[in-house]
Design an enzyme around this catalytic site. Sequence first.
Site, PDB file in Angstrom:
ATOM      1  N   ASP A   1       0.851  -1.192   0.000  1.00 16.39           N
ATOM      2  CA  ASP A   1       0.000   0.000   0.000  1.00 16.39           C
ATOM      3  C   ASP A   1       0.893   1.250   0.000  1.00 16.39           C
ATOM      4  O   ASP A   1       1.900   1.311   0.701  1.00 16.39           O
ATOM      5  CB  ASP A   1      -0.914  -0.013   1.235  1.00 16.39           C
ATOM      6  CG  ASP A   1      -2.068   0.955   1.098  1.00 16.39           C
ATOM      7  OD1 ASP A   1      -3.222   0.496   0.991  1.00 16.39           O
ATOM      8  OD2 ASP A   1      -1.824   2.188   1.092  1.00 16.39           O
ATOM      9  N   ILE A   2       0.500   2.235  -0.773  1.00 15.25           N
ATOM     10  CA  ILE A   2       1.298   3.468  -0.906  1.00 15.25           C
ATOM     11  C   ILE A   2       1.243   4.311   0.366  1.00 15.25           C
ATOM     12  O   ILE A   2       2.126   5.139   0.615  1.00 15.25           O
ATOM     13  CB  ILE A   2       0.788   4.281  -2.134  1.00 15.25           C
ATOM     14  CG1 ILE A   2       1.862   5.195  -2.659  1.00 15.25           C
ATOM     15  CG2 ILE A   2      -0.483   5.060  -1.811  1.00 15.25           C
ATOM     16  CD1 ILE A   2       1.550   5.770  -4.034  1.00 15.25           C
TER      17      ILE A   2
ATOM     18  N   ASN B   1     -12.895  -3.175   2.811  1.00 15.33           N
ATOM     19  CA  ASN B   1     -13.778  -2.031   3.034  1.00 15.33           C
ATOM     20  C   ASN B   1     -14.820  -2.058   1.920  1.00 15.33           C
ATOM     21  O   ASN B   1     -14.470  -2.108   0.739  1.00 15.33           O
ATOM     22  CB  ASN B   1     -12.982  -0.723   3.004  1.00 15.33           C
ATOM     23  CG  ASN B   1     -12.068  -0.594   4.207  1.00 15.33           C
ATOM     24  OD1 ASN B   1     -12.422  -1.008   5.306  1.00 15.33           O
ATOM     25  ND2 ASN B   1     -10.893  -0.022   4.009  1.00 15.33           N
TER      26      ASN B   1
ATOM     27  N   HIS C   1     -10.205  -5.199  -3.339  1.00 11.87           N
ATOM     28  CA  HIS C   1      -8.870  -5.430  -2.766  1.00 11.87           C
ATOM     29  C   HIS C   1      -9.007  -5.847  -1.318  1.00 11.87           C
ATOM     30  O   HIS C   1      -9.854  -5.347  -0.581  1.00 11.87           O
ATOM     31  CB  HIS C   1      -7.993  -4.184  -2.889  1.00 11.87           C
ATOM     32  CG  HIS C   1      -8.622  -2.931  -2.357  1.00 11.87           C
ATOM     33  ND1 HIS C   1      -9.563  -2.221  -3.072  1.00 11.87           N
ATOM     34  CD2 HIS C   1      -8.471  -2.278  -1.193  1.00 11.87           C
ATOM     35  CE1 HIS C   1      -9.954  -1.181  -2.373  1.00 11.87           C
ATOM     36  NE2 HIS C   1      -9.318  -1.189  -1.211  1.00 11.87           N
TER      37      HIS C   1
HETATM   38  P1  AMP Z   1      -9.694   1.392   0.454  1.00 10.81           P
HETATM   39  O1  AMP Z   1      -9.727   2.713   1.200  1.00 10.81           O
HETATM   40  O2  AMP Z   1     -10.139   0.220   1.261  1.00 10.81           O
HETATM   41  O3  AMP Z   1     -10.413   1.515  -0.859  1.00 10.81           O
HETATM   42  O4  AMP Z   1      -8.170   1.125   0.160  1.00 10.81           O
HETATM   43  C1  AMP Z   1      -7.508   1.670  -0.934  1.00 10.81           C
HETATM   44  C2  AMP Z   1      -6.056   1.616  -0.597  1.00 10.81           C
HETATM   45  O5  AMP Z   1      -5.325   1.786  -1.796  1.00 10.81           O
HETATM   46  C3  AMP Z   1      -5.598   2.723   0.367  1.00 10.81           C
HETATM   47  O6  AMP Z   1      -5.044   2.133   1.537  1.00 10.81           O
HETATM   48  C4  AMP Z   1      -4.581   3.507  -0.450  1.00 10.81           C
HETATM   49  O7  AMP Z   1      -3.489   3.946   0.326  1.00 10.81           O
HETATM   50  C5  AMP Z   1      -4.159   2.486  -1.484  1.00 10.81           C
HETATM   51  N1  AMP Z   1      -3.670   3.044  -2.735  1.00 10.81           N
HETATM   52  C6  AMP Z   1      -4.252   3.972  -3.506  1.00 10.81           C
HETATM   53  N2  AMP Z   1      -3.507   4.217  -4.602  1.00 10.81           N
HETATM   54  C7  AMP Z   1      -2.430   3.408  -4.521  1.00 10.81           C
HETATM   55  C8  AMP Z   1      -1.291   3.175  -5.343  1.00 10.81           C
HETATM   56  N3  AMP Z   1      -1.098   3.844  -6.493  1.00 10.81           N
HETATM   57  N4  AMP Z   1      -0.375   2.260  -4.938  1.00 10.81           N
HETATM   58  C9  AMP Z   1      -0.544   1.585  -3.798  1.00 10.81           C
HETATM   59  N5  AMP Z   1      -1.605   1.738  -2.983  1.00 10.81           N
HETATM   60  C10 AMP Z   1      -2.534   2.649  -3.326  1.00 10.81           C
END
Ligand code: AMP
Length: 120
Positions: free
Chosen positions: A31-32, A93, A106
């Site tokens: 995760d970023i 989520n 995810h």
């Molecule tokens: P959610 O809030 O459950 O939809 O989780 C989405 C997740 O994706 C969050 O924890 C973000 O930090 C992560 N995220 C969004 N864009 C990226 C990206 N380009 N690379 C890695 N993680 C990401």
Amino acid sequence: MASDCIFCKIIKGEVPSKKVYEDELTYAFHDINPVAPVHILIVPKKHILGIQEMESEDRELVGHMFYVAKEIADSLNLNPDESLKGGYRLVFNVGRDAGQSVFHLHLHLIGGRSMSWPPG
Ligand code: AMP
């Protein structure tokens, strides 16, 4: 694949990611914006908006995502020992009120620190 989906772009290699694991059905990456020392996302290559859009035919795929999460946790020594010490959290989520911000299914694998319950 959805052309405007960030996770589809990551799977296709159009957006960079720190890959952890890949097979024919799934792609996993860091995760970023990690919320714990370990924060990995396990993503199906099939574009599904979220659990809210899961169909009967996706049951095996979602089960496979959990198995991949367990295998990654094993490789990182995160699975609890016989005394049940250790561990991690697996989270979907589902919808904006639950915190979903990316609308491509995810599974969050979060670990490396102790956590409280209930979540916020
Ligand atoms: P959610 O809030 O459950 O939809 O989780 C989405 C997740 O994706 C969050 O924890 C973000 O930090 C992560 N995220 C969004 N864009 C990226 C990206 N380009 N690379 C890695 N993680 C990401």
